[in-house]
Every structure is written in structure tokens, then in C-alpha cells.
Design a protein around this motif. Structure first.
Motif, PDB file in Angstrom:
ATOM      1  N   GLY A  27       0.784  -1.229   0.000  1.00 15.74           N
ATOM      2  CA  GLY A  27       0.000   0.000   0.000  1.00 15.74           C
ATOM      3  C   GLY A  27       0.817   1.281   0.000  1.00 15.74           C
ATOM      4  O   GLY A  27       0.265   2.363  -0.053  1.00 15.74           O
ATOM      5  N   ARG A  28       2.137   1.183   0.069  1.00 13.77           N
ATOM      6  CA  ARG A  28       2.984   2.380   0.012  1.00 13.77           C
ATOM      7  C   ARG A  28       3.326   2.685  -1.435  1.00 13.77           C
ATOM      8  O   ARG A  28       3.213   1.847  -2.308  1.00 13.77           O
ATOM      9  N   ASN A  29       3.792   3.863  -1.657  1.00 10.08           N
ATOM     10  CA  ASN A  29       4.163   4.308  -2.981  1.00 10.08           C
ATOM     11  C   ASN A  29       5.619   3.931  -3.254  1.00 10.08           C
ATOM     12  O   ASN A  29       6.470   4.080  -2.382  1.00 10.08           O
ATOM     13  N   LEU A  30       5.901   3.474  -4.463  1.00 10.44           N
ATOM     14  CA  LEU A  30       7.272   3.100  -4.844  1.00 10.44           C
ATOM     15  C   LEU A  30       8.255   4.230  -4.588  1.00 10.44           C
ATOM     16  O   LEU A  30       9.356   4.009  -4.107  1.00 10.44           O
ATOM     17  N   TRP A  31       7.861   5.454  -4.867  1.00  8.83           N
ATOM     18  CA  TRP A  31       8.775   6.589  -4.813  1.00  8.83           C
ATOM     19  C   TRP A  31       9.090   7.045  -3.395  1.00  8.83           C
ATOM     20  O   TRP A  31      10.072   7.752  -3.182  1.00  8.83           O
ATOM     21  N   THR A  32       8.280   6.668  -2.423  1.00  7.71           N
ATOM     22  CA  THR A  32       8.508   7.134  -1.053  1.00  7.71           C
ATOM     23  C   THR A  32       8.765   6.007  -0.065  1.00  7.71           C
ATOM     24  O   THR A  32       8.984   6.272   1.112  1.00  7.71           O
ATOM     25  N   SER A  33       8.741   4.761  -0.505  1.00 10.75           N
ATOM     26  CA  SER A  33       8.993   3.643   0.402  1.00 10.75           C
ATOM     27  C   SER A  33      10.430   3.682   0.905  1.00 10.75           C
ATOM     28  O   SER A  33      11.352   3.955   0.131  1.00 10.75           O
ATOM     29  N   PRO A  34      10.647   3.384   2.187  1.00 11.31           N
ATOM     30  CA  PRO A  34      12.013   3.405   2.721  1.00 11.31           C
ATOM     31  C   PRO A  34      12.853   2.267   2.140  1.00 11.31           C
ATOM     32  O   PRO A  34      12.353   1.176   1.895  1.00 11.31           O
TER      33      PRO A  34
END
Length: 110
Positions: A27-34
Motif C-alpha cells: 500500500g505504500r508508494n514506490l517513490w517514497t517507500s524506505p
């Protein structure tokens, strides 16, 4: 690794992409995932190479229904969140999950 990033951004019907979004990105975004934590070597490297990919990818917003207002790099290859931070989301009073087209249709983007 860059091919995997391309698949994640362009191929919704790919089985690996569906699995990756459900099991790794969750559910996280590829561009902001740690890129730290309990990740496989492959995934850690995919996430590290995101900024390199941005130099070679061009984004077409299309109808905007699949583009995250905050986290997809639709503004000169940078996301609104990367440029302005969490404060922009808070000040806008819009959902963190807002899609670009939803905001345009509702007239909330001024």
C-alpha cells in the motif's frame, strides 16, 4: 534493476508487479517507500536506484486517476511531497491517498 522499476510504474497486469505491491510495498508508494529495514538485497537495490530511474523515465499523467497527488513524481520528475514535505499535505486538508484527477474534478486544487 531499472527494468523492475519500469515494470512497477508501467505494468499493472504483470503478476510480479501485483505481488510486489501486495507483499513488499504493502500500500505504500514506490517513490517514497524506505530503502532500509528487512528487505531482500534485490528490493533494497531497486529502491536505491529510484532516483537514477527518474532521470530516464518520463511520466504521462493521462487521465490522472492512477497518479498520486502527493507521492508520484509528476512535477518535473519530483513529487509534491519530496518538494514541499508533509506540511503541504497537512495544509491542503486533502487525503494522503488523493489521486491527481480526483482533486482536479472536485476543484480542490487551486
Amino acid at each position: 534493476m531499472l527494468r523492475h522499476i519500469w515494470l512497477l510504474t508501467h505494468s499493472e497486469d504483470n503478476l510480479w508487479v501485483q505481488w510486489s505491491k501486495a507483499e513488499v510495498l504493502i500500500g505504500r508508494n514506490l517513490w517514497t517507500s524506505p530503502s532500509n529495514g528487512n528487505l531482500a538485497w534485490t528490493w533494497r537495490n531497486i529502491l536505491i536506484l529510484r532516483h537514477t530511474a527518474l532521470n530516464d523515465l518520463t511520466f504521462e499523467v493521462g487521465d490522472g486517476t492512477n497518479f498520486s497527488l502527493w507521492f508520484d513524481p509528476w512535477m518535473q520528475n519530483q513529487s509534491v511531497h519530496a518538494r514541499y514535505g508533509n506540511r503541504a499535505i497537512y495544509d491542503s486538508r486533502l487525503s494522503k491517498n488523493a489521486k491527481l484527477m480526483e482533486v482536479i474534478q472536485e476543484g480542490a486544487w487551486r
